[in-house]
Design a protein around this motif. Structure first.
Motif, PDB file in Angstrom:
ATOM      1  N   ALA A  59       0.840  -1.253   0.008  1.00  0.00           N
ATOM      2  CA  ALA A  59       0.006   0.012  -0.091  1.00  0.00           C
ATOM      3  C   ALA A  59       0.766   1.201  -0.015  1.00  0.00           C
ATOM      4  O   ALA A  59       0.681   2.137  -0.894  1.00  0.00           O
ATOM      5  CB  ALA A  59      -1.015   0.077   1.154  1.00  0.00           C
ATOM      6  N   ILE A  60       2.098   1.418   0.657  1.00  0.00           N
ATOM      7  CA  ILE A  60       2.783   2.249   0.839  1.00  0.00           C
ATOM      8  C   ILE A  60       3.542   2.553  -0.515  1.00  0.00           C
ATOM      9  O   ILE A  60       3.590   3.734  -0.992  1.00  0.00           O
ATOM     10  CB  ILE A  60       3.862   2.197   1.886  1.00  0.00           C
ATOM     11  N   SER A  61       3.870   1.423  -1.193  1.00  0.00           N
ATOM     12  CA  SER A  61       4.646   1.770  -2.412  1.00  0.00           C
ATOM     13  C   SER A  61       3.734   2.329  -3.652  1.00  0.00           C
ATOM     14  O   SER A  61       4.411   2.791  -4.357  1.00  0.00           O
ATOM     15  CB  SER A  61       5.155   0.142  -2.862  1.00  0.00           C
ATOM     16  N   LEU A  62       2.390   2.270  -3.431  1.00  0.00           N
ATOM     17  CA  LEU A  62       1.446   2.808  -4.529  1.00  0.00           C
ATOM     18  C   LEU A  62       1.397   4.335  -4.264  1.00  0.00           C
ATOM     19  O   LEU A  62       1.255   4.799  -5.181  1.00  0.00           O
ATOM     20  CB  LEU A  62       0.316   2.088  -4.162  1.00  0.00           C
ATOM     21  N   ARG A  63       1.864   4.703  -2.972  1.00  0.00           N
ATOM     22  CA  ARG A  63       1.882   6.336  -2.611  1.00  0.00           C
ATOM     23  C   ARG A  63       3.272   6.919  -2.858  1.00  0.00           C
ATOM     24  O   ARG A  63       3.177   8.088  -3.169  1.00  0.00           O
ATOM     25  CB  ARG A  63       1.341   6.260  -1.563  1.00  0.00           C
ATOM     26  N   ILE A  64       4.237   6.091  -3.111  1.00  0.00           N
ATOM     27  CA  ILE A  64       5.378   6.641  -3.328  1.00  0.00           C
ATOM     28  C   ILE A  64       5.626   7.210  -4.935  1.00  0.00           C
ATOM     29  O   ILE A  64       5.485   6.673  -5.877  1.00  0.00           O
ATOM     30  CB  ILE A  64       6.834   5.658  -3.290  1.00  0.00           C
ATOM     31  N   GLU A  65       6.111   8.531  -5.057  1.00  0.00           N
ATOM     32  CA  GLU A  65       6.122   9.028  -6.171  1.00  0.00           C
ATOM     33  C   GLU A  65       7.450   8.945  -6.857  1.00  0.00           C
ATOM     34  O   GLU A  65       7.643   8.914  -8.157  1.00  0.00           O
ATOM     35  CB  GLU A  65       5.962  10.710  -6.170  1.00  0.00           C
ATOM     36  N   ASP A  66       8.551   8.866  -6.093  1.00  0.00           N
ATOM     37  CA  ASP A  66      10.045   8.646  -6.771  1.00  0.00           C
ATOM     38  C   ASP A  66      10.056   7.259  -7.240  1.00  0.00           C
ATOM     39  O   ASP A  66      10.034   6.198  -6.369  1.00  0.00           O
ATOM     40  CB  ASP A  66      10.990   8.897  -5.706  1.00  0.00           C
ATOM     41  N   SER A  67      10.177   7.156  -8.429  1.00  0.00           N
ATOM     42  CA  SER A  67      10.131   5.779  -9.331  1.00  0.00           C
ATOM     43  C   SER A  67      11.278   4.763  -8.648  1.00  0.00           C
ATOM     44  O   SER A  67      11.041   3.515  -8.668  1.00  0.00           O
ATOM     45  CB  SER A  67      10.283   5.812 -10.905  1.00  0.00           C
ATOM     46  N   HIS A  68      12.402   5.576  -8.311  1.00  0.00           N
ATOM     47  CA  HIS A  68      13.650   4.608  -7.726  1.00  0.00           C
ATOM     48  C   HIS A  68      13.260   4.059  -6.338  1.00  0.00           C
ATOM     49  O   HIS A  68      13.576   3.001  -6.285  1.00  0.00           O
ATOM     50  CB  HIS A  68      14.818   5.414  -7.833  1.00  0.00           C
ATOM     51  N   ALA A  69      12.679   4.751  -5.592  1.00  0.00           N
ATOM     52  CA  ALA A  69      12.449   4.428  -4.297  1.00  0.00           C
ATOM     53  C   ALA A  69      11.353   3.430  -4.263  1.00  0.00           C
ATOM     54  O   ALA A  69      11.468   2.299  -3.556  1.00  0.00           O
ATOM     55  CB  ALA A  69      11.706   5.620  -3.502  1.00  0.00           C
ATOM     56  N   ARG A  70      10.205   3.564  -5.210  1.00  0.00           N
ATOM     57  CA  ARG A  70       9.261   2.597  -5.316  1.00  0.00           C
ATOM     58  C   ARG A  70       9.618   1.234  -5.902  1.00  0.00           C
ATOM     59  O   ARG A  70       9.259   0.273  -5.082  1.00  0.00           O
ATOM     60  CB  ARG A  70       8.116   3.339  -6.409  1.00  0.00           C
ATOM     61  N   GLN A  71      10.601   1.342  -6.982  1.00  0.00           N
ATOM     62  CA  GLN A  71      11.164   0.093  -7.448  1.00  0.00           C
ATOM     63  C   GLN A  71      12.178  -0.764  -6.259  1.00  0.00           C
ATOM     64  O   GLN A  71      11.822  -1.972  -6.310  1.00  0.00           O
ATOM     65  CB  GLN A  71      12.003   0.284  -8.738  1.00  0.00           C
ATOM     66  N   SER A  72      12.634   0.359  -5.454  1.00  0.00           N
ATOM     67  CA  SER A  72      13.471  -0.574  -4.509  1.00  0.00           C
ATOM     68  C   SER A  72      12.728  -1.345  -3.470  1.00  0.00           C
ATOM     69  O   SER A  72      12.860  -2.343  -3.013  1.00  0.00           O
ATOM     70  CB  SER A  72      14.391   0.429  -3.754  1.00  0.00           C
TER      71      SER A  72
END
Length: 84
Positions: A59-72
């Protein structure tokens, strides 16, 4: 008596390495039934907590805007899913 201790030791090593092995099974007349039951309960609780943590992380990953952080974060989620 050596058999149940060996099985428990291997399963505990798996848990300490971050994996969740299959529940422990023993013969009905084995003296370690209480230990087996406690181990299996602990394993069930750990797996359930990990699954809940993974849902929250997803759920948190869906809200992360930074693509690198989301991918990690998504990579970490995938690694954790392999353990359960």
């Amino acid at each position: 008596m050596v058999g149940p201790i060996f099985v428990l030791k291997k399963k505990l090593q798996a848990v300490s390495a971050g994996h969740y092995p299959a529940p422990m099974n023993l013969r009905k007349n084995d003296e370690f039934q209480d230990v087996k039951d406690q181990f299996n309960h602990m394993l069930s609780v750990l797996k359930r907590q990990t699954e809940e943590d993974l849902k929250l992380l997803e759920a948190i990953s869906l809200r992360i805007e930074d693509s690198h952080a989301r991918q990690s974060l998504q990579q970490l989620i995938q690694q954790k899913k392999k353990t359960i």
